[in-house]
Design an enzyme around this catalytic site. Structure first.
Site, short mmCIF file in Angstrom:
data_model
loop_
_atom_site.label_atom_id
_atom_site.label_comp_id
_atom_site.label_asym_id
_atom_site.label_seq_id
_atom_site.Cartn_x
_atom_site.Cartn_y
_atom_site.Cartn_z
N ASP A 221 2.43 -10.91 10.78
CA ASP A 221 1.80 -9.79 10.11
C ASP A 221 3.25 -9.36 9.11
OD1 ASP A 221 -0.38 -8.07 9.71
OD2 ASP A 221 1.19 -6.47 10.08
N GLU A 273 2.06 -13.99 6.75
CA GLU A 273 1.51 -13.06 5.93
C GLU A 273 2.62 -12.63 4.95
OE1 GLU A 273 -1.41 -9.42 5.23
OE2 GLU A 273 0.33 -9.07 6.50
O1 TEU Z 1 -1.69 -6.54 6.04
C1 TEU Z 1 -0.38 -6.25 5.02
C2 TEU Z 1 -0.89 -5.59 3.94
O2 TEU Z 1 -0.17 -5.49 2.85
C3 TEU Z 1 -2.18 -5.25 3.72
O3 TEU Z 1 -2.75 -4.31 4.55
C4 TEU Z 1 -2.49 -4.74 2.29
O4 TEU Z 1 -1.82 -3.48 2.28
C5 TEU Z 1 -3.86 -4.49 2.38
O5 TEU Z 1 -4.59 -5.65 2.53
C6 TEU Z 1 -4.44 -3.71 0.92
O6 TEU Z 1 -5.84 -3.88 1.04
C7 TEU Z 1 -1.31 -6.72 7.06
C8 TEU Z 1 -2.49 -6.80 7.83
O7 TEU Z 1 -3.39 -7.93 7.59
C9 TEU Z 1 -3.46 -5.58 8.05
O8 TEU Z 1 -4.63 -5.73 8.35
C10 TEU Z 1 -2.74 -4.36 8.35
O9 TEU Z 1 -3.56 -3.44 8.22
C11 TEU Z 1 -1.27 -4.24 7.78
O10 TEU Z 1 -0.83 -5.49 7.90
C12 TEU Z 1 -0.57 -3.54 8.66
O11 TEU Z 1 -0.37 -3.93 10.15
#
Ligand code: TEU
Ligand code: CA
Length: 565
Positions: A221, A273
């Site tokens: 993540d 990610e």
């Molecule tokens: O996502 C990172 C992230 O930057 C996204 O949340 C982005 O801000 C969002 O998709 C905008 O719509 C990761 C995870 O995939 C997400 O589910 C989490 O909420 C986030 O990290 C925090 O851990």
């Protein structure tokens, strides 16, 4: 045959300039445990539920399961806020349930990767509970505490102007010690201080804990955010915060160290990610000679339909150009990921296809054709194989996502944005579309739960769109996906073959070649409701797979054609 079982594979083998690796040949299927299958009627998906569906996944033909967070969590962000990295979320089951799931995956010849959320923890994690107690607590330096700045009237202001991805400042003042802590996401997700070697040791330990259990790697993540400029300068107007967060001073030192101390000791895969990492910078994280990560998710494709947070019209030439740019930038020592959906994005067919009753099936088939024949490891999201669609959310109360709720409070309730505009846009981009329960059959709640109330609404179209029906229909998206997965598994050209876009400017046709030695596959995809003519040379190829007509000069609306040239 060139493709052999991954475990017997000689890793030093080179195919078309690429080192052969099981992770390059694999197809990954993402499971969002909360929404996959409930086993005990509490309305929340769980690990025994997933175990009960392993034959479904094996029959579909995917190789690797990616489990979104299954750890103990107060669920401020559905498990992306971890309270205990060595415990299973109570609602999802027990450690025994996890072990049973993993054993079930292995016994079917599949693999499983888990989510590693280590940029931040929950504020209920024991480290943070300690850290906030006092400035000299041994855990203080596990997180990023800073004194405030003095405002013009002597008031305390946050240390810099970073915003949280979930609205408001990224800094929260903790009254007990009078300092601010950093949270790039929710207030309940404080960022860890990776500059502290003890923090890195802790993370490496917990990674070993899961690898020693037998998991096959991690989806990491927001991994590029782990290194911060400790001086926390303000973001300037022409700068992007996400780019700054993803390019901290020690990112590569830490990834290299993690690889050296943990990852290199296991036959595992990693996918980071990577919001904020450009296509051109991707090799810095994934070039195999650098020993950092195996691959990353670059968001240029899946977010081609966004302008900041807002939905925007996208064009096929734009999307095609991104794939070509990725292919060129990554070269032979880096490896791409191919995905257009996940738990943070709307449904595949609603966002990139045509989810009208007339074209939903054809366009969903087209999209999986593209995902499974481009160069890179494909990631399918649960329900893509059924053509599951967006849900028709009507009011803010129907949404669950913290991102949506916080932005509502921050932007709409304060009058910065009209409710109408906000909800209109949210209906297109909401993360909750992907999180409605998996649609298994026509029984109440789509067979997701035997209880009365699922944690998030089931899409009422489950009576027509569900796994049981798809399995019973040989023309379904499900069976088409299965055939494609078979084809990919037996066709090295679709994994390692060179990619070439043969019609980059065509507004509706994505026509590309995958060539390996003498073998040349052509893939023709019609992204429109209009009939598209195929170039003569293409139409002359031997048809391999199609979602409709196989041997004409034309491609019908949302038609696909895979040909051996
Ligand atoms: O996502 C990172 C992230 O930057 C996204 O949340 C982005 O801000 C969002 O998709 C905008 O719509 C990761 C995870 O995939 C997400 O589910 C989490 O909420 C986030 O990290 C925090 O851990
Ligand atoms: Ca349950």
């Amino acid at each position: 045959m060139l493709l052999v079982h991954p475990t017997t594979m000689d890793c030093s083998e080179i195919v078309n300039g690429y080192t052969r690796q099981w992770r390059k040949e694999a197809v990954v299927y993402q499971i969002y445990p909360r929404s996959f299958q409930d086993s005990n009627g509490d309305g929340i998906g769980d690990l025994p539920g997933i175990t009960s569906r392993l034959d479904y996944l094996k029959n579909l033909g995917v190789d690797v399961l990616w489990l979104s967070p299954h750890y103990d969590s107060p669920n401020a962000d559905n498990g992306y806020d971890i309270r205990d990295y060595r415990k299973v979320m109570r609602e999802f089951g027990t450690m025994q349930d996890f072990d049973d799931l993993l054993a079930g995956v292995k016994s079917r010849g599949m693999r499983m990767i888990v989510d590693l959320v280590a940029n931040h923890t929950s504020d209920e994690h024991a480290w943070f509970v300690e850290s906030r107690k006092s400035k000299d607590n041994p855990y203080r330096d596990y997180y990023l505490w800073r004194p405030g700045k003095n405002g013009p009237d002597g008031e305390s202001l946050p240390p810099n102007n970073f915003g949280s991805a979930f609205s408001g400042s990224a800094w929260t003042l903790d009254p007990l010690t009078g300092e601010y802590f950093l949270h790039l996401f929710a207030e309940k997700q404080p960022d860890l201080n990776w500059d502290n070697p003890q923090v890195r040791d802790e993370v490496y330990d917990l990674m070993r804990f899961w690898l020693d259990k037998g998991v096959d790697g991690f989806r990491m993540d927001v991994i590029p955010f782990i290194s911060k400029d400790a001086a926390f300068p303000d973001v300037l107007p022409h700068e992007s915060q996400v780019h700054i967060n993803a390019n901290g001073p020690h990112l590569h030192d830490y990834l290299h160290e993690m690889n050296d101390r943990v990852l290199s000791q296991y036959n595992c895969m990693t996918v980071g990610e990577a919001h904020g990492i450009t296509i051109e910078d991707t090799p810095q994280l994934v070039d195999e000679r650098r020993h950092e990560l195996n691959m990353i998710f670059n968001f240029d494709t899946v977010r081609v339909n966004r302008d900041g947070r807002n939905w925007r019209r996208w064009s096929l030439p734009e999307l095609k150009a991104i794939y070509t740019r990725q292919d060129i930038a990554l070269g032979k020592h880096s490896w791409n990921t191919i995905f257009l959906a996940n738990h943070d994005n709307p449904r595949l067919v609603s966002a990139f296809g045509d989810d009208s009753p007339e074209y939903r099936e054809k366009s969903a088939k087209l999209l999986v054709t593209m995902l499974l024949t481009l160069k890179g490891t494909p990631y399918l999201y649960q329900g893509d194989e059924l053509g599951m669609t967006n849900y028709s959310f009507q009011s803010i109360e129907e949404y669950d996502d913290i991102e949506a709720k916080n932005a509502w409070a921050h932007d709409v309730l304060t009058g910065r944005e009209s409710a109408e505009h906000y909800l209109g846009n949210l209906a297109k981009v909401s993360r909750d579309h992907a999180r409605t329960p998996m649609q298994w059959d026509t029984s109440p709640n789509a067979g997701f739960t035997s209880g009365g109330k699922p944690w998030l609404a089931v899409n009422p179209n489950y009576t027509a769109i569900n796994a049981a029906q798809a399995i019973a229909d040989p023309d379904s998206i499900y069976w088409y996906t299965r055939r494609l997965l078979d084809l990919r598994r037996n066709t090295p050209a679709l994994v390692y073959g060179d990619f070439e876009d043969l019609a980059p400017h065509h507004p509706a046709l994505f026509l590309y070649a995958r060539r390996l030695g003498e073998e040349r596959y052509l893939i023709a995809l019609n992204f429109s409701r209009q009939i598209v003519a195929l170039p003569e040379a293409v139409a002359g190829g031997r048809p391999v797979l199609s979602n409709g007509e196989k041997a004409t000069q034309e491609l019908e609306a949302w038609g696909t054609r895979i040909l051996l040239a």
